[in-house]
Design a protein around this motif. Structure first.
Motif, PDB file in Angstrom:
ATOM      1  N   THR A   1      -3.579  31.781  -3.703  1.00  0.00           N
ATOM      2  CA  THR A   1      -2.161  31.465  -3.572  1.00  0.00           C
ATOM      3  C   THR A   1      -1.284  32.715  -3.610  1.00  0.00           C
ATOM      4  N   LYS A   2      -0.177  32.615  -2.854  1.00  0.00           N
ATOM      5  CA  LYS A   2       0.825  33.676  -2.835  1.00  0.00           C
ATOM      6  C   LYS A   2       2.125  33.094  -3.373  1.00  0.00           C
ATOM      7  N   LEU A   3       3.036  33.973  -3.734  1.00  0.00           N
ATOM      8  CA  LEU A   3       4.322  33.509  -4.248  1.00  0.00           C
ATOM      9  C   LEU A   3       5.011  32.581  -3.252  1.00  0.00           C
ATOM     10  N   GLU A   4       4.904  32.923  -1.962  1.00  0.00           N
ATOM     11  CA  GLU A   4       5.584  32.140  -0.926  1.00  0.00           C
ATOM     12  C   GLU A   4       4.946  30.797  -0.651  1.00  0.00           C
ATOM     13  N   ASP A   5       3.838  30.495  -1.303  1.00  0.00           N
ATOM     14  CA  ASP A   5       3.236  29.164  -1.188  1.00  0.00           C
ATOM     15  C   ASP A   5       3.929  28.153  -2.099  1.00  0.00           C
ATOM     16  N   SER A   6       4.817  28.635  -2.949  1.00  0.00           N
ATOM     17  CA  SER A   6       5.561  27.732  -3.825  1.00  0.00           C
ATOM     18  C   SER A   6       6.395  26.783  -2.980  1.00  0.00           C
ATOM     19  N   ALA A   7       6.145  25.499  -3.132  1.00  0.00           N
ATOM     20  CA  ALA A   7       6.803  24.483  -2.299  1.00  0.00           C
ATOM     21  C   ALA A   7       6.384  23.110  -2.789  1.00  0.00           C
ATOM     22  N   MET A   8       6.994  22.102  -2.214  1.00  0.00           N
ATOM     23  CA  MET A   8       6.532  20.723  -2.388  1.00  0.00           C
ATOM     24  C   MET A   8       5.603  20.414  -1.216  1.00  0.00           C
ATOM     25  N   TYR A   9       4.431  19.930  -1.515  1.00  0.00           N
ATOM     26  CA  TYR A   9       3.455  19.589  -0.481  1.00  0.00           C
ATOM     27  C   TYR A   9       3.351  18.071  -0.388  1.00  0.00           C
ATOM     28  N   PHE A  10       3.573  17.571   0.820  1.00  0.00           N
ATOM     29  CA  PHE A  10       3.542  16.134   1.048  1.00  0.00           C
ATOM     30  C   PHE A  10       2.332  15.765   1.897  1.00  0.00           C
TER      31      PHE A  10
ATOM     32  N   VAL B   1      -6.022  26.589  -5.414  1.00  0.00           N
ATOM     33  CA  VAL B   1      -5.381  25.324  -5.769  1.00  0.00           C
ATOM     34  C   VAL B   1      -5.910  24.225  -4.844  1.00  0.00           C
ATOM     35  N   ILE B   2      -6.178  23.077  -5.408  1.00  0.00           N
ATOM     36  CA  ILE B   2      -6.551  21.899  -4.603  1.00  0.00           C
ATOM     37  C   ILE B   2      -5.553  20.797  -4.884  1.00  0.00           C
ATOM     38  N   LEU B   3      -4.930  20.320  -3.826  1.00  0.00           N
ATOM     39  CA  LEU B   3      -3.999  19.192  -3.925  1.00  0.00           C
ATOM     40  C   LEU B   3      -4.690  17.978  -3.331  1.00  0.00           C
ATOM     41  N   ARG B   4      -4.567  16.874  -4.025  1.00  0.00           N
ATOM     42  CA  ARG B   4      -5.301  15.667  -3.628  1.00  0.00           C
ATOM     43  C   ARG B   4      -4.375  14.551  -3.172  1.00  0.00           C
ATOM     44  N   CYS B   5      -4.876  13.765  -2.248  1.00  0.00           N
ATOM     45  CA  CYS B   5      -4.114  12.667  -1.669  1.00  0.00           C
ATOM     46  C   CYS B   5      -5.060  11.503  -1.412  1.00  0.00           C
TER      47      CYS B   5
ATOM     48  N   PRO C   1       0.831  -1.200   0.000  1.00  0.00           N
ATOM     49  CA  PRO C   1       0.000   0.000   0.000  1.00  0.00           C
ATOM     50  C   PRO C   1       0.866   1.250   0.000  1.00  0.00           C
ATOM     51  N   GLU C   2       0.364   2.306  -0.660  1.00  0.00           N
ATOM     52  CA  GLU C   2       1.131   3.534  -0.681  1.00  0.00           C
ATOM     53  C   GLU C   2       0.192   4.729  -0.692  1.00  0.00           C
ATOM     54  N   VAL C   3       0.742   5.864  -0.320  1.00  0.00           N
ATOM     55  CA  VAL C   3       0.019   7.125  -0.370  1.00  0.00           C
ATOM     56  C   VAL C   3       0.232   7.730  -1.759  1.00  0.00           C
ATOM     57  N   THR C   4      -0.846   8.095  -2.403  1.00  0.00           N
ATOM     58  CA  THR C   4      -0.714   8.676  -3.738  1.00  0.00           C
ATOM     59  C   THR C   4      -1.174  10.122  -3.719  1.00  0.00           C
ATOM     60  N   GLN C   5      -0.485  10.942  -4.481  1.00  0.00           N
ATOM     61  CA  GLN C   5      -0.793  12.367  -4.543  1.00  0.00           C
ATOM     62  C   GLN C   5      -0.920  12.821  -5.985  1.00  0.00           C
ATOM     63  N   THR C   6      -1.882  13.710  -6.195  1.00  0.00           N
ATOM     64  CA  THR C   6      -2.043  14.354  -7.500  1.00  0.00           C
ATOM     65  C   THR C   6      -2.380  15.826  -7.296  1.00  0.00           C
TER      66      THR C   6
ATOM     67  N   PHE D   1       3.762   7.379   6.526  1.00  0.00           N
ATOM     68  CA  PHE D   1       3.922   6.965   5.137  1.00  0.00           C
ATOM     69  C   PHE D   1       3.637   8.197   4.274  1.00  0.00           C
ATOM     70  N   PHE D   2       4.627   8.575   3.504  1.00  0.00           N
ATOM     71  CA  PHE D   2       4.521   9.793   2.703  1.00  0.00           C
ATOM     72  C   PHE D   2       4.225   9.478   1.242  1.00  0.00           C
ATOM     73  N   GLY D   3       3.480  10.388   0.626  1.00  0.00           N
ATOM     74  CA  GLY D   3       3.369  10.349  -0.825  1.00  0.00           C
ATOM     75  C   GLY D   3       4.593  10.981  -1.455  1.00  0.00           C
ATOM     76  N   GLU D   4       4.612  10.967  -2.804  1.00  0.00           N
ATOM     77  CA  GLU D   4       5.748  11.499  -3.532  1.00  0.00           C
ATOM     78  C   GLU D   4       5.722  13.017  -3.637  1.00  0.00           C
ATOM     79  N   GLY D   5       4.624  13.620  -3.207  1.00  0.00           N
ATOM     80  CA  GLY D   5       4.572  15.076  -3.172  1.00  0.00           C
ATOM     81  C   GLY D   5       3.922  15.709  -4.385  1.00  0.00           C
ATOM     82  N   SER D   6       3.399  16.906  -4.167  1.00  0.00           N
ATOM     83  CA  SER D   6       2.877  17.736  -5.260  1.00  0.00           C
ATOM     84  C   SER D   6       3.679  19.031  -5.250  1.00  0.00           C
ATOM     85  N   ARG D   7       4.340  19.295  -6.363  1.00  0.00           N
ATOM     86  CA  ARG D   7       5.128  20.527  -6.430  1.00  0.00           C
ATOM     87  C   ARG D   7       4.241  21.656  -6.909  1.00  0.00           C
TER      88      ARG D   7
END
Lengths: 116, 116
Positions: A82-91, A19-23, A2-7, A106-112
């Protein structure tokens, strides 16, 4: 296994956009988290979620951020404007949460996220 | 407050040598964990040591914990080129809520480079 998946894996957006990040956490896990990592820096805790509500949140997790688990499988992080400073990898991460302490996450691969 | 500060920030050694990374933290903990992150990827759990343990082994990894000094070390023996990555310690603070609600607090990491 099993793994955590991110999109998505990478999203580029204009400043001020939502922005919506999904996991999708591991299915029998009970605790869910969002962390973020600005390029080359430390991994920062944003929020933890248990039993369909926020358990803890950091100072970073202000009113622009929200999380929800709309359908029992997906776990989403929304950034309203969103602001410029929100630029990051989200796990996204999850754990079973047995006992009194936090076990292995257990971490996903991240959403940049890139905000222009 | 800062938890889990790793030392050194960067370490470059020859393949076959041992690599030692240190971590210091500030509050009482339930456990301390080490994670590995390959460039641009998610974090992968390596090993967990509980507050009542002093040393733990897993393959080529050896972790020590000194709760009186609030410090931990990660030793990687017989390093390989594939061990090149960033290594993070993470603490589970011994707070009242416990059970995973608070997640983990990560340090800034040690960037390890193994030269072939």
């Amino acid at each position: 296994e099993p793994e955590v998946t991110q999109t998505p894996s990478h999203q580029v957006t204009q400043m001020g956009q939502e922005v919506i990040l999904r996991c999708v956490p591991i299915s029998n896990h009970l605790y869910f988290y969002w962390y973020r990592q600005i390029l080359g820096q430390k991994v920062e805790f944003l929020v933890s979620f248990y039993n369909n509500e926020i358990s803890e949140k950091s100072e970073i997790f202000d009113d622009q951020f929200s999380v929800e688990r709309p359908d029992g499988s997906n776990f989403t992080l929304k950034i309203r404007s969103t602001k410029l400073e929100d630029s990051a990898m989200y796990f996204c991460a999850s754990t079973r949460g047995r006992g009194k302490d936090t076990g292995e996450l257990f971490f996903g691969e991240g959403s940049r996220l890139t905000v222009l | 407050s800062q938890q889990g500060e790793e030392d050194p920030q960067a370490l470059s050694i020859q393949e076959g040598e041992n690599a030692t990374m240190n971590c210091s933290y500030k509050t009482s903990i339930n456990n301390l964990q080490w994670y590995r992150q390959n460039s641009g990827r998610g974090l992968v759990h390596l090993i967990l040591i509980r507050s009542n343990e002093r040393e733990k082994h897993s393959g080529r990894l050896r972790v020590t914990l000194d709760t009186s000094k609030k410090s931990s070390s990660l030793l990687i023996t017989a390093s390989r080129a594939a061990d090149t990555a960033s290594y993070f310690c993470a603490t589970d603070a011994a707070l009242l809520s416990g059970g995973g609600a608070d997640g983990l607090t990560f340090g800034k990491g040690t960037h390890l480079i193994i030269q072939p």
